[in-house]
Design an enzyme around this catalytic site. Structure first.
Site, PDB file in Angstrom:
ATOM      1  N   GLN A   1       0.575  -0.744   0.395  1.00  0.00           N
ATOM      2  CA  GLN A   1      -0.377   0.032  -0.235  1.00  0.00           C
ATOM      3  C   GLN A   1       0.750   1.619  -0.236  1.00  0.00           C
ATOM      4  O   GLN A   1       1.736   1.662   0.834  1.00  0.00           O
ATOM      5  CB  GLN A   1      -1.111   0.144   0.934  1.00  0.00           C
ATOM      6  CG  GLN A   1      -2.323   1.054   1.304  1.00  0.00           C
ATOM      7  CD  GLN A   1      -2.968   1.139   2.542  1.00  0.00           C
ATOM      8  OE1 GLN A   1      -2.753   2.109   3.095  1.00  0.00           O
ATOM      9  NE2 GLN A   1      -4.295   0.692   2.069  1.00  0.00           N
TER      10      GLN A   1
ATOM     11  N   CYS B   1      -6.704   7.338   4.901  1.00  0.00           N
ATOM     12  CA  CYS B   1      -6.081   7.952   6.702  1.00  0.00           C
ATOM     13  C   CYS B   1      -6.566   9.138   7.630  1.00  0.00           C
ATOM     14  O   CYS B   1      -6.516  10.009   6.396  1.00  0.00           O
ATOM     15  CB  CYS B   1      -4.042   7.265   6.394  1.00  0.00           C
ATOM     16  SG  CYS B   1      -3.631   8.739   8.016  1.00  0.00           S
TER      17      CYS B   1
ATOM     18  N   GLY C   1     -10.337  -5.767  10.281  1.00  0.00           N
ATOM     19  CA  GLY C   1      -9.062  -5.232  10.574  1.00  0.00           C
ATOM     20  C   GLY C   1      -8.588  -5.759  12.377  1.00  0.00           C
ATOM     21  O   GLY C   1      -8.121  -6.876  12.044  1.00  0.00           O
TER      22      GLY C   1
END
Ligand code: FMN
Length: 251
Positions: free
Chosen positions: A68, A98, A223
């Site tokens: 990424q 983010c 996650g």
């Protein structure tokens, strides 16, 4: 159905990817974000984040790992993606989610969701810089302050070459506060013609099933739930069978 392991900077590194993929049930991992600012990163940086590049871009258990990148400058992102591509990653994922202040202050991560045009330029530059066979995917939140541009952002990614989208079903401002708005993912699926993967607040088998139903997505990205209780998605062929073992340690 595929289960992807979410990128988690500072947490889900090479060692944890190794552990979690040995447990089983993971179809693909994504590296922690590799930050691109105004320079060309040397190979040792890519290899530091993703030693799996020395193992055919796979964990030791044989699960593919995608690299990424996070940045906002199309030129530097393209040049770094081209260098990374020479190390033969399984694919390159672009971070549009983010929420970190330092990242957003420089126009990267979720802050790009305020400007679909800048997303378009960035994705196009990266797509053109790497070989055609290399998948370029994107991971997005639903917006920065609100969700008004989520379709435009998703389209900007896909029309410029992203072959898959992961949607973390919250805005930047919503941070990591439950709920995740799985039920809005179909609005994105309706405008893009690539696979869409649902992500956010999937901690249990029941939530995974509900997320699939509400989002209309076959594939999920996990996650924190994966780290909190790696066993719940094992054995991989029948992950839904282990409901009785579930715990919710983060709540
Ligand atoms: C500690 C931490 C680090 C993260 N780092 C990244 C990252 O490097 N790249 C990224 O795209 N998302 C990152 N995320 C977001 C996760 O990939 C995921 O979208 C989010 O945690 C929601 O999924 P979950 O509820 O299953 O954890 C991070 C999240 C956490 C909690």
């Amino acid at each position: 159905m595929r289960l992807l392991l979410a990128p988690m900077e500072g947490l889900l590194d090479f060692v944890l990817r190794d552990v979690l993929t040995r447990v089983g049930g993971v179809d693909r991992c994504v590296s922690e974000f590799i930050r691109v600012s105004g320079s060309l990163l040397p190979d040792r940086v890519f290899l530091g984040y993703m030693p799996e590049l020395l193992n055919g871009s796979k964990t030791l258990a044989g699960v593919p790992v995608r690299a990424q990148l996070l940045g906002s400058d199309p030129g530097y992102m393209a040049a770094n993606a081209a260098n990374l591509a020479r190390l033969n990653p399984e694919g390159i994922d672009l971070n549009f989610g983010c929420p970190a202040k330092t990242v957003n202050r420089h126009g990267g991560g979720a802050s790009m969701l305020q400007d679909p045009e800048s997303i378009a330029k960035l994705v196009a530059a990266v797509r053109q810089a790497v070989p055609a066979h290399l998948p370029v995917s994107a991971k997005m939140r639903m917006g920065f302050n609100d969700k008004s541009l989520m379709r435009e952002c998703a389209l900007a990614m896909v029309e410029n070459g992203a072959c898959e989208l992961v949607v973390h079903a919250r805005t930047k401002v919503e941070g990591y506060r439950p709920p995740a708005y799985w039920e809005l993912i179909p609005d994105i699926k309706a405008v893009v013609k690539v696979p869409v993967v649902a992500n956010g607040e999937i901690w249990t088998v029941q939530e995974a099933l509900r997320c699939r139903e509400q989002s209309g997505c076959d594939d999920l990205m996990l996650g924190r739930g994966s780290v909190a209780d790696p066993g719940w998605r094992w054995p991989c062929a029948r992950p839904w069978r282990r409901e009785r073992h579930l715990r919710r340690p983060y709540r």
